[in-house]
Design a protein around this motif. Structure first.
Motif, PDB file in Angstrom:
ATOM      1  N   ARG A  37      -2.383  -1.728  -1.340  1.00 14.76           N
ATOM      2  CA  ARG A  37      -2.616  -2.493  -2.577  1.00 14.76           C
ATOM      3  C   ARG A  37      -1.302  -2.638  -3.338  1.00 14.76           C
ATOM      4  O   ARG A  37      -0.940  -3.729  -3.779  1.00 14.76           O
ATOM      5  CB  ARG A  37      -3.648  -1.788  -3.440  1.00 14.76           C
ATOM      6  CG  ARG A  37      -3.966  -2.529  -4.743  1.00 14.76           C
ATOM      7  CD  ARG A  37      -4.943  -1.745  -5.584  1.00 14.76           C
ATOM      8  NE  ARG A  37      -6.245  -1.661  -4.928  1.00 14.76           N
ATOM      9  CZ  ARG A  37      -7.030  -0.576  -4.982  1.00 14.76           C
ATOM     10  NH1 ARG A  37      -6.655   0.505  -5.625  1.00 14.76           N
ATOM     11  NH2 ARG A  37      -8.198  -0.585  -4.372  1.00 14.76           N
ATOM     12  N   HIS A  38      -0.585  -1.538  -3.491  1.00  8.07           N
ATOM     13  CA  HIS A  38       0.692  -1.585  -4.199  1.00  8.07           C
ATOM     14  C   HIS A  38       1.684  -2.502  -3.491  1.00  8.07           C
ATOM     15  O   HIS A  38       2.386  -3.282  -4.139  1.00  8.07           O
ATOM     16  CB  HIS A  38       1.278  -0.173  -4.336  1.00  8.07           C
ATOM     17  CG  HIS A  38       0.568   0.655  -5.356  1.00  8.07           C
ATOM     18  ND1 HIS A  38       0.875   1.979  -5.570  1.00  8.07           N
ATOM     19  CD2 HIS A  38      -0.428   0.362  -6.220  1.00  8.07           C
ATOM     20  CE1 HIS A  38       0.092   2.459  -6.532  1.00  8.07           C
ATOM     21  NE2 HIS A  38      -0.710   1.498  -6.933  1.00  8.07           N
ATOM     22  N   ILE A  39       1.717  -2.404  -2.170  1.00  9.46           N
ATOM     23  CA  ILE A  39       2.621  -3.263  -1.396  1.00  9.46           C
ATOM     24  C   ILE A  39       2.224  -4.732  -1.553  1.00  9.46           C
ATOM     25  O   ILE A  39       3.089  -5.590  -1.703  1.00  9.46           O
ATOM     26  CB  ILE A  39       2.653  -2.816   0.084  1.00  9.46           C
ATOM     27  CG1 ILE A  39       3.393  -1.476   0.184  1.00  9.46           C
ATOM     28  CG2 ILE A  39       3.306  -3.879   0.970  1.00  9.46           C
ATOM     29  CD1 ILE A  39       3.307  -0.796   1.539  1.00  9.46           C
ATOM     30  N   TYR A  46       7.284 -10.708  -5.688  1.00  7.85           N
ATOM     31  CA  TYR A  46       8.568 -11.236  -5.234  1.00  7.85           C
ATOM     32  C   TYR A  46       8.465 -12.530  -4.435  1.00  7.85           C
ATOM     33  O   TYR A  46       9.446 -13.238  -4.306  1.00  7.85           O
ATOM     34  CB  TYR A  46       9.348 -10.157  -4.480  1.00  7.85           C
ATOM     35  CG  TYR A  46       9.781  -9.089  -5.455  1.00  7.85           C
ATOM     36  CD1 TYR A  46      10.831  -9.315  -6.339  1.00  7.85           C
ATOM     37  CD2 TYR A  46       9.089  -7.882  -5.570  1.00  7.85           C
ATOM     38  CE1 TYR A  46      11.200  -8.368  -7.295  1.00  7.85           C
ATOM     39  CE2 TYR A  46       9.451  -6.928  -6.516  1.00  7.85           C
ATOM     40  CZ  TYR A  46      10.502  -7.179  -7.374  1.00  7.85           C
ATOM     41  OH  TYR A  46      10.861  -6.253  -8.324  1.00  7.85           O
ATOM     42  N   MET A  47       7.286 -12.838  -3.923  1.00  7.57           N
ATOM     43  CA  MET A  47       7.156 -14.060  -3.118  1.00  7.57           C
ATOM     44  C   MET A  47       6.453 -15.196  -3.859  1.00  7.57           C
ATOM     45  O   MET A  47       6.362 -16.297  -3.354  1.00  7.57           O
ATOM     46  CB  MET A  47       6.426 -13.761  -1.806  1.00  7.57           C
ATOM     47  CG  MET A  47       7.269 -12.964  -0.822  1.00  7.57           C
ATOM     48  SD  MET A  47       6.480 -12.791   0.816  1.00  7.57           S
ATOM     49  CE  MET A  47       6.894 -14.369   1.589  1.00  7.57           C
ATOM     50  N   THR A  48       5.926 -14.899  -5.056  1.00  6.92           N
ATOM     51  CA  THR A  48       5.269 -15.950  -5.837  1.00  6.92           C
ATOM     52  C   THR A  48       5.874 -15.989  -7.234  1.00  6.92           C
ATOM     53  O   THR A  48       6.673 -15.129  -7.592  1.00  6.92           O
ATOM     54  CB  THR A  48       3.746 -15.706  -5.985  1.00  6.92           C
ATOM     55  OG1 THR A  48       3.543 -14.601  -6.875  1.00  6.92           O
ATOM     56  CG2 THR A  48       3.080 -15.427  -4.649  1.00  6.92           C
ATOM     57  N   GLU A  49       5.446 -16.960  -8.011  1.00  5.52           N
ATOM     58  CA  GLU A  49       5.916 -17.103  -9.390  1.00  5.52           C
ATOM     59  C   GLU A  49       4.967 -16.426 -10.379  1.00  5.52           C
ATOM     60  O   GLU A  49       5.112 -16.590 -11.585  1.00  5.52           O
ATOM     61  CB  GLU A  49       5.989 -18.605  -9.746  1.00  5.52           C
ATOM     62  CG  GLU A  49       6.887 -19.430  -8.831  1.00  5.52           C
ATOM     63  CD  GLU A  49       8.359 -19.077  -8.986  1.00  5.52           C
ATOM     64  OE1 GLU A  49       8.821 -18.988 -10.141  1.00  5.52           O
ATOM     65  OE2 GLU A  49       9.030 -18.871  -7.962  1.00  5.52           O
ATOM     66  N   LEU A  50       3.975 -15.698  -9.871  1.00  4.91           N
ATOM     67  CA  LEU A  50       2.956 -15.142 -10.758  1.00  4.91           C
ATOM     68  C   LEU A  50       3.507 -14.046 -11.669  1.00  4.91           C
ATOM     69  O   LEU A  50       4.350 -13.253 -11.266  1.00  4.91           O
ATOM     70  CB  LEU A  50       1.788 -14.566  -9.945  1.00  4.91           C
ATOM     71  CG  LEU A  50       0.983 -15.538  -9.090  1.00  4.91           C
ATOM     72  CD1 LEU A  50      -0.105 -14.774  -8.336  1.00  4.91           C
ATOM     73  CD2 LEU A  50       0.378 -16.651  -9.918  1.00  4.91           C
ATOM     74  N   LEU A  71       4.462  -1.715  -8.934  1.00  8.63           N
ATOM     75  CA  LEU A  71       5.795  -2.168  -8.553  1.00  8.63           C
ATOM     76  C   LEU A  71       6.788  -1.010  -8.618  1.00  8.63           C
ATOM     77  O   LEU A  71       7.614  -0.831  -7.726  1.00  8.63           O
ATOM     78  CB  LEU A  71       6.268  -3.306  -9.477  1.00  8.63           C
ATOM     79  CG  LEU A  71       5.405  -4.575  -9.491  1.00  8.63           C
ATOM     80  CD1 LEU A  71       5.936  -5.566 -10.519  1.00  8.63           C
ATOM     81  CD2 LEU A  71       5.335  -5.224  -8.122  1.00  8.63           C
ATOM     82  N   GLN A  72       6.675  -0.213  -9.673  1.00  8.21           N
ATOM     83  CA  GLN A  72       7.574   0.937  -9.829  1.00  8.21           C
ATOM     84  C   GLN A  72       7.352   1.960  -8.720  1.00  8.21           C
ATOM     85  O   GLN A  72       8.312   2.544  -8.205  1.00  8.21           O
ATOM     86  CB  GLN A  72       7.373   1.587 -11.205  1.00  8.21           C
ATOM     87  CG  GLN A  72       7.922   0.723 -12.341  1.00  8.21           C
ATOM     88  CD  GLN A  72       7.487   1.209 -13.721  1.00  8.21           C
ATOM     89  OE1 GLN A  72       6.534   1.977 -13.861  1.00  8.21           O
ATOM     90  NE2 GLN A  72       8.176   0.749 -14.749  1.00  8.21           N
ATOM     91  N   GLU A  77       9.328   4.477  -3.878  1.00  9.00           N
ATOM     92  CA  GLU A  77       9.054   4.815  -2.487  1.00  9.00           C
ATOM     93  C   GLU A  77      10.133   4.234  -1.563  1.00  9.00           C
ATOM     94  O   GLU A  77      10.562   4.883  -0.614  1.00  9.00           O
ATOM     95  CB  GLU A  77       7.664   4.271  -2.117  1.00  9.00           C
ATOM     96  CG  GLU A  77       7.041   4.856  -0.875  1.00  9.00           C
ATOM     97  CD  GLU A  77       6.635   6.321  -1.021  1.00  9.00           C
ATOM     98  OE1 GLU A  77       6.748   7.035  -0.015  1.00  9.00           O
ATOM     99  OE2 GLU A  77       6.216   6.737  -2.123  1.00  9.00           O
ATOM    100  N   LEU A  78      10.568   3.010  -1.885  1.00 15.21           N
ATOM    101  CA  LEU A  78      11.604   2.360  -1.070  1.00 15.21           C
ATOM    102  C   LEU A  78      12.902   3.164  -1.078  1.00 15.21           C
ATOM    103  O   LEU A  78      13.611   3.210  -0.079  1.00 15.21           O
ATOM    104  CB  LEU A  78      11.883   0.942  -1.605  1.00 15.21           C
ATOM    105  CG  LEU A  78      10.885  -0.135  -1.184  1.00 15.21           C
ATOM    106  CD1 LEU A  78      11.073  -1.388  -2.026  1.00 15.21           C
ATOM    107  CD2 LEU A  78      11.016  -0.468   0.296  1.00 15.21           C
TER     108      LEU A  78
END
Length: 102
Positions: A37-39, A46-50, A71-72, A77-78
């Protein structure tokens, strides 16, 4: 990018992690569901303008703060898990393929 829908993102992530799209949008909070869900939210951001509020609405009417938290979490995690970056890149690649075929 014009015909990229949140549905496409969620479907791609759900297939990758072998969970259902409705679980990703839903209220379940098991570890198996939370990370996908988080991903999904991260990729959507990052892939949309939302906006974060719009993303929250797409994910079962969540508050925008929940989206920011997600997102945080992914960003944190990254930093710790190099394999996650590869996972996200793979999923983004699949999403681009799907949209390209559209």
């Amino acid at each position: 990018q014009g015909n990229l829908s949140v549905d496409t993102i969620i479907r791609t992530v759900s297939e990758y992690f072998n969970v259902s799209s409705s679980d990703i949008r839903g209220k379940k909070r098991t570890k198996k569901i939370v990370m996908p869900r988080h991903i999904s939210m991260y990729i959507t951001r990052y892939m949309t303008e939302l906006s974060t509020s719009e993303i929250g609405n797409e994910f079962g009417g969540r508050d925008h703060t929940s989206v920011i938290h997600a997102l945080q979490k992914v960003e944190a995690e990254l930093k710790m898990d190099m394999t996650l970056e590869t996972v996200i890149q793979k999923i983004e690649g699949k999403i681009r393929e799907t949209v390209g075929k559209g």
